[in-house]
Design a protein around this motif. Structure first.
Motif, PDB file in Angstrom:
ATOM      1  N   SER A 112       0.815  -1.219   0.000  1.00 54.84           N
ATOM      2  CA  SER A 112       0.000   0.000   0.000  1.00 54.84           C
ATOM      3  C   SER A 112       0.847   1.267   0.000  1.00 54.84           C
ATOM      4  N   LEU A 113       2.127   1.164   0.370  1.00 57.72           N
ATOM      5  CA  LEU A 113       3.006   2.342   0.323  1.00 57.72           C
ATOM      6  C   LEU A 113       3.143   2.884  -1.087  1.00 57.72           C
ATOM      7  N   LEU A 114       2.908   2.025  -2.079  1.00 56.00           N
ATOM      8  CA  LEU A 114       3.098   2.433  -3.469  1.00 56.00           C
ATOM      9  C   LEU A 114       1.870   3.099  -4.067  1.00 56.00           C
ATOM     10  N   ARG A 115       0.836   3.296  -3.266  1.00 58.95           N
ATOM     11  CA  ARG A 115      -0.360   3.991  -3.753  1.00 58.95           C
ATOM     12  C   ARG A 115      -0.016   5.473  -3.874  1.00 58.95           C
ATOM     13  N   ASP A 116       0.054   5.978  -5.116  1.00 57.58           N
ATOM     14  CA  ASP A 116       0.641   7.310  -5.310  1.00 57.58           C
ATOM     15  C   ASP A 116      -0.223   8.447  -4.788  1.00 57.58           C
ATOM     16  N   ALA A 117      -1.550   8.361  -4.868  1.00 53.01           N
ATOM     17  CA  ALA A 117      -2.442   9.380  -4.296  1.00 53.01           C
ATOM     18  C   ALA A 117      -1.995  10.798  -4.626  1.00 53.01           C
ATOM     19  N   GLY A 118      -1.747  11.052  -5.891  1.00 54.62           N
ATOM     20  CA  GLY A 118      -1.387  12.395  -6.310  1.00 54.62           C
ATOM     21  C   GLY A 118       0.048  12.785  -6.038  1.00 54.62           C
ATOM     22  N   LEU A 119       0.936  11.799  -5.890  1.00 54.62           N
ATOM     23  CA  LEU A 119       2.350  12.084  -5.649  1.00 54.62           C
ATOM     24  C   LEU A 119       3.139  11.737  -6.914  1.00 54.62           C
ATOM     25  N   PRO A 120       3.465  12.712  -7.747  1.00 56.95           N
ATOM     26  CA  PRO A 120       4.097  12.430  -9.042  1.00 56.95           C
ATOM     27  C   PRO A 120       5.434  11.696  -8.927  1.00 56.95           C
ATOM     28  N   HIS A 137      14.801  15.341  -8.026  1.00 56.62           N
ATOM     29  CA  HIS A 137      13.549  15.405  -7.261  1.00 56.62           C
ATOM     30  C   HIS A 137      13.806  15.395  -5.750  1.00 56.62           C
ATOM     31  N   ALA A 138      14.206  14.264  -5.235  1.00 60.12           N
ATOM     32  CA  ALA A 138      14.497  14.122  -3.803  1.00 60.12           C
ATOM     33  C   ALA A 138      15.171  12.777  -3.621  1.00 60.12           C
ATOM     34  N   TRP A 139      15.967  12.667  -2.539  1.00 58.88           N
ATOM     35  CA  TRP A 139      16.685  11.421  -2.340  1.00 58.88           C
ATOM     36  C   TRP A 139      15.831  10.380  -1.649  1.00 58.88           C
ATOM     37  N   SER A 140      14.748  10.769  -1.047  1.00 60.48           N
ATOM     38  CA  SER A 140      13.764   9.824  -0.512  1.00 60.48           C
ATOM     39  C   SER A 140      12.423  10.092  -1.172  1.00 60.48           C
ATOM     40  N   ILE A 141      11.632   9.047  -1.265  1.00 67.85           N
ATOM     41  CA  ILE A 141      10.366   9.107  -2.000  1.00 67.85           C
ATOM     42  C   ILE A 141       9.219   9.243  -1.006  1.00 67.85           C
ATOM     43  N   PRO A 142       8.449  10.317  -1.071  1.00 70.52           N
ATOM     44  CA  PRO A 142       7.346  10.489  -0.117  1.00 70.52           C
ATOM     45  C   PRO A 142       6.182   9.548  -0.413  1.00 70.52           C
ATOM     46  N   THR A 143       5.525   9.130   0.639  1.00 65.12           N
ATOM     47  CA  THR A 143       4.301   8.337   0.518  1.00 65.12           C
ATOM     48  C   THR A 143       3.196   9.035   1.303  1.00 65.12           C
ATOM     49  N   SER A 144       1.971   8.655   1.014  1.00 60.38           N
ATOM     50  CA  SER A 144       0.843   9.243   1.749  1.00 60.38           C
ATOM     51  C   SER A 144       0.942   8.938   3.229  1.00 60.38           C
ATOM     52  N   ALA A 145       1.336   7.709   3.575  1.00 61.68           N
ATOM     53  CA  ALA A 145       1.421   7.328   4.980  1.00 61.68           C
ATOM     54  C   ALA A 145       2.501   8.117   5.710  1.00 61.68           C
ATOM     55  N   GLU A 185      10.572   7.221  18.617  1.00 62.18           N
ATOM     56  CA  GLU A 185       9.191   6.845  18.939  1.00 62.18           C
ATOM     57  C   GLU A 185       8.438   6.218  17.761  1.00 62.18           C
ATOM     58  N   GLU A 186       8.788   6.587  16.534  1.00 61.92           N
ATOM     59  CA  GLU A 186       8.054   6.071  15.371  1.00 61.92           C
ATOM     60  C   GLU A 186       9.032   5.748  14.246  1.00 61.92           C
ATOM     61  N   LEU A 187       8.689   4.730  13.473  1.00 65.15           N
ATOM     62  CA  LEU A 187       9.416   4.397  12.253  1.00 65.15           C
ATOM     63  C   LEU A 187       8.418   4.150  11.136  1.00 65.15           C
ATOM     64  N   HIS A 188       8.640   4.752   9.983  1.00 65.48           N
ATOM     65  CA  HIS A 188       7.744   4.582   8.835  1.00 65.48           C
ATOM     66  C   HIS A 188       8.603   4.275   7.602  1.00 65.48           C
ATOM     67  N   ARG A 189       8.389   3.115   7.018  1.00 64.67           N
ATOM     68  CA  ARG A 189       9.170   2.723   5.848  1.00 64.67           C
ATOM     69  C   ARG A 189       8.799   3.562   4.628  1.00 64.67           C
ATOM     70  N   LEU A 190       9.772   3.677   3.720  1.00 66.90           N
ATOM     71  CA  LEU A 190       9.588   4.372   2.452  1.00 66.90           C
ATOM     72  C   LEU A 190      10.028   3.467   1.310  1.00 66.90           C
ATOM     73  N   PRO A 191       9.412   3.608   0.138  1.00 70.70           N
ATOM     74  CA  PRO A 191       9.952   2.915  -1.037  1.00 70.70           C
ATOM     75  C   PRO A 191      11.352   3.448  -1.313  1.00 70.70           C
ATOM     76  N   THR A 192      12.227   2.594  -1.800  1.00 77.24           N
ATOM     77  CA  THR A 192      13.599   3.042  -2.006  1.00 77.24           C
ATOM     78  C   THR A 192      14.123   2.637  -3.368  1.00 77.24           C
ATOM     79  N   TRP A 193      15.016   3.437  -3.859  1.00 78.36           N
ATOM     80  CA  TRP A 193      15.748   3.080  -5.060  1.00 78.36           C
ATOM     81  C   TRP A 193      16.705   1.939  -4.713  1.00 78.36           C
ATOM     82  N   PRO A 194      17.123   1.145  -5.697  1.00 77.78           N
ATOM     83  CA  PRO A 194      17.969  -0.020  -5.411  1.00 77.78           C
ATOM     84  C   PRO A 194      19.186   0.342  -4.559  1.00 77.78           C
TER      85      PRO A 194
END
Length: 831
Positions: free
Chosen positions: A590-598, A643-651, A808-817
């Motif tokens: 579900s992290l890959l659901r783009d929800a308007g994130l180009p 663009h950015a070195w990390s990829i934003p997700t909705s979560a 206190e929190e950890l949230h995974r992100l999609p990553t480049w290889p």
């Protein structure tokens, strides 16, 4: 002509049952005194009008017997005076009974059958009576075309009657038009039972009998049949019934489509529902025996469900002398068997090229098994080819599901809140137009919903097979890499020696990739996830990190990943670095659901392309292109710089918004800051416009802003511009901005390029607030490509954060290889 669809048809039909003789006297007559036998009419709240038992009844006990002379049937119809005069007319069985009904109805109360005629509905919910707007509710289902064909059949039958002068004169004399004929036609189709009489199947429309309701709990062929000796249609109890309990019969193994077209009703859940898949394969002399032998064994006659396989077109060997011919098979998907083995076998065979067929024949011969047995086996001869076949089948089924105008969830919600009037099918007067339209919409929705449940079950059965095939393809590469390590060699070296073979196989690689791309490997977010983790896996293999304890952490679908161990962040990095605590969360599709994130959408398209292509290369040629993987790696770096070195997700963005207001330093071009602002966060974003050597490690290439690299390892010079064009939300400012906003949570992402430099540390030491939001890699959760601390934050920065803050929190992100990015939320320790 009668439209008999292979999934149950529009004709209600049952096989003759074994009748209990305990209720028949020695002279062969029924012991039931009342014409109604052991049942009587009753209006039930859930099913409407039906028949209930007048006393407790044992299973197999006779409930009702209707003498043949009381039934409407072809012989009786042709004996009727006005129809007997039409001996030379061409009348089908349906036409003869329908005309008999109409002639008797025209007599009114003067007909000997007036009572039975009065009990018949004046209109039916059969699709023969539906408007085009009502039929549109069947869009997506094959039954829409069948419903139109059914109506066309009626029109053709009517035209045939009108073309015969004697018949046309009879109809005219009684003022009978097509609407009257439509009613009689539907009456025969919906209320007559098809029974065995001698060596023939005949329709009997029987009074009292036609009041029984249908239940799928009754085995087809067990409830009623024609007793030749007694000349009666006999109904027996298919189960024990209590006094006052409704007795049911079976209308046969009919799907909701058959029940709707022929009977004008549908069930909320019907175990006989089915979805048809038709396959057409090229058949030549070489393939003929294979295609014939792939057919399943014929089911036993006692099987309740209709056969799920049928040859529709099977050329003989003589016909193949003129060249290849189509070989067409029909497969039924049901709730009990959503993925018939024969369907998989035929899909596998249909997808084989001549070259692949030859290779399969050799493998089967080596295994000592006939090829058709190998294709039916759950264990494929070739995982990559089987994956392509599964993807093709999944695409067909997914397209079928997507063809409906509504989703399964919408249909189920509608059915839950819009239960139809149970007695509508037995109304003695037509329903108001609005009520009739609402009921027909419900019936169409029930039909669609049943088909969607089956298709969803079929897709769900395919998904683990596809995951297993992807795992097997990657596992073969991982096993080879492990063998290389044991021999003291790098897998990359072996792959380098296979580049010429890979180039020679390029046409086959392209064909395989096109199959994968055209097909569907999984549903929803899972397909992108499967290809993303496959892309990551091949890069880890090339870098020699496939056995790294965190290699499994790149998997969204662990069942499809053979790399590494444990999964998540339970294992630490190399070199004795402690594992991240708390453990790195698993990646979710579900992290890959783009929800308007180009940027996320761009990432998904790239890794899907790369993952599919690498899968095809290895699957076909047992190699991957070193030049093309280098190009992919460079393109990934270019995209991160742009663009950015990390990829934003909705979560991740939602988690960060919860800690608003925010101040972001080293904001790069502002991609994350803009996304946060669009989601309602209060964000101030700052970055320096040019490189400052004062933040570099020893004056080298490090530090100074999220994603500041122009290329891996490239040195920067004082004043060199960073990141290119920036969003308007990014202001000029460096670490000093952290000191000015202690009331805001501090956001830092990739401030220390390559994990070196002091920019991040300067921001941290200037900040007096209580909350950090850090985006990137961290020690214990990195592949350590440059250092044990990862490439986002310097080792000293990480030590100071861990000393002064609590994660206190950890949230995974999609990553480049090669990366393992996440968002971590830290709270300052207070005495």
């Amino acid at each position: 002509g009668t439209l008999n669809d292979s999934r149950g048809g529009t004709t209600v039909s049952q096989a003759e049952p074994m009748l209990s003789m305990s209720t028949v006297s020695e002279d062969g007559c029924s012991s039931l005194a009342s014409p109604w036998g052991l049942v009587e009419p009753y209006d039930f709240p859930d099913t409407g009008r039906g028949l209930r038992c007048v006393r407790a009844v044992a299973e197999g006990e006779e409930l009702l017997a209707v003498p043949l002379e009381e039934c409407w049937h072809e012989m009786a119809a042709r004996r009727a005076p006005e129809l007997a005069a039409l001996a030379d007319a061409s009348l089908s069985e349906t036409d003869a009974i329908a005309l008999h009904l109409l002639l008797e109805r025209a007599k009114g109360d003067g007909s000997e059958r007036a009572a039975h005629l009065r009990s018949m509905p004046p209109v039916y919910d059969s699709t023969l009576f539906w408007s085009e707007a009502e039929l549109a509710h069947l869009r997506g289902s094959d039954w829409l075309d069948l419903a139109r064909r059914f109506a066309e059949e009626l029109e053709a039958d009517w035209a045939s009657l009108q073309s015969q002068p004697a018949v046309a004169a009879l109809l005219s004399r009684h003022g009978l038009g097509i609407e009257a004929y439509r009613w009689a036609y539907a009456t025969v189709k919906s209320r007559a039972a098809e029974v065995g009489m001698g060596d023939e199947k005949k329709r009997l429309l029987a009074p009292r009998f036609d009041m029984f309701n249908h239940s799928t709990a009754v085995a087809p062929g067990s409830s009623h049949g024609y007793d030749e000796a007694r000349q009666q249609l006999v109904v027996v109890a298919a189960a024990p019934y209590g006094a006052g309990e409704q007795a049911f019969i079976s209308y046969g193994g009919a799907s909701n489509g058959s029940l709707l077209l022929g009977g004008g009703f549908a069930l909320r859940r019907n175990r006989f529902d089915a979805v048809e898949v038709t396959l057409t394969a090229k058949c030549d002399a070489r393939r003929w025996l294979l295609l014939m032998m792939l057919a399943p064994e014929a089911p036993p006659p006692s099987q309740e469900e209709p056969p799920n396989f049928e040859y529709l077109q099977a050329p003989d060997q003589e016909q193949l002398r003129d060249g290849p011919k189509p070989f067409v098979t029909r497969h039924l998907l049901t709730a009990a068997n959503p993925l018939p083995p024969a369907l998989l076998a035929y899909v596998r065979a249909e997808r084989l090229s001549d070259v692949e067929l030859e290779a399969y024949e050799k493998k089967a011969k080596a295994a000592g098994t006939p090829l058709w047995e190998a294709l039916r086996s759950p264990a494929p001869l070739d995982a990559a080819l089987d994956l392509a076949a599964l993807a093709a089948l999944r695409r067909v089924l997914a397209d079928k599901l997507d063809a409906y105008p509504t989703t399964a969830e919408q249909d189920e919600a509608f059915l839950d809140k819009a239960e139809p009037d149970a007695g509508a099918a037995h109304e003695t007067a037509p329903l108001p137009a609005e009520a009739a339209a609402a009921r027909r919409r419900w019936l169409a929705t029930a039909l669609r919903a049943g088909e969607k449940r089956i298709l969803a079950a079929s897709l769900a059965a395919l998904d683990p097979l596809a995951e297993a095939r992807v795992r097997e393809v990657v596992r073969l590469a991982a096993a080879q890499a492990q063998s290389c390590r044991k021999a003291g060699a790098a897998w990359r070296q072996l792959i380098g020696r296979r580049q010429a073979s890979l180039e020679a196989a390029r046409p086959r690689v392209v064909a395989m990739y096109e199959r994968i791309e055209a097909g569907s490997l999984a549903g929803g977010d899972k397909e992108g996830a499967l290809l993303a983790q496959t892309c990551a896996a091949y890069f880890l293999l090339l870098e020699g990190r496939d056995a790294h304890p965190l290699a499994h952490a790149t998997a969204y679908l662990p069942a499809a990943c053979p790399l590494g161990g444990g999964g998540g962040g339970e294992a630490g990095g190399e070199g004795g670095v402690a594992a991240l605590e708390p453990a790195l969360p698993s990646l979710e599709p579900s992290l890959l659901r783009d929800a308007g994130l180009p940027y996320l959408s761009l990432y998904k398209s790239k890794v899907a392309l790369w993952g599919g292509y690498l899968l095809a290369q290895w699957g076909v040629a047992r190699a991957v292109s070193l030049d093309e993987t280098a190009t992919m790696a460079q393109e990934a770096a270019d995209l991160r710089n742009a663009h950015a070195w990390s990829i934003p997700t909705s979560a991740a963005l939602a988690a960060m918004c919860r800690h608003s207001p925010l101040v972001e330093l080293a904001a790069g071009n502002g991609l994350w800051a803009k996304a946060l602002l669009e989601r309602g966060a209060d964000v101030l974003a700052f970055d320096t416009e040019a490189w400052q050597l004062s933040f570099a490690e020893g004056g080298g290439a490090a530090g100074g802003g999220e994603g500041t690299a122009a290329g891996e390892g490239a040195p920067f010079t004082e004043g060199e511009a960073l990141m290119g064009a920036r969003e308007a939300c990014v202001e000029q400012g460096g670490p000093e901005a952290a000191a000015a906003h202690p009331d805001r949570a501090l956001v830092l992402m990739w401030p220390d390029y390559g994990g070196r430099g002091s920019y991040g540390l300067a921001c941290l030491r200037a900040y007096r607030g209580d909350r950090l939001l850090l985006v990137g890699e961290w020690r214990g959760a990195t592949f350590g490509r440059r250092s044990e601390s990862g490439e986002s934050f310097s080792a000293e920065f990480q030590r100071e954060v861990e000393a002064g803050f609590v994660r206190e929190e950890l949230h995974r992100l999609p990553t480049w290889p090669g990366s393992l990015d996440h968002v971590a939320v830290w709270r300052r320790r207070r005495a």
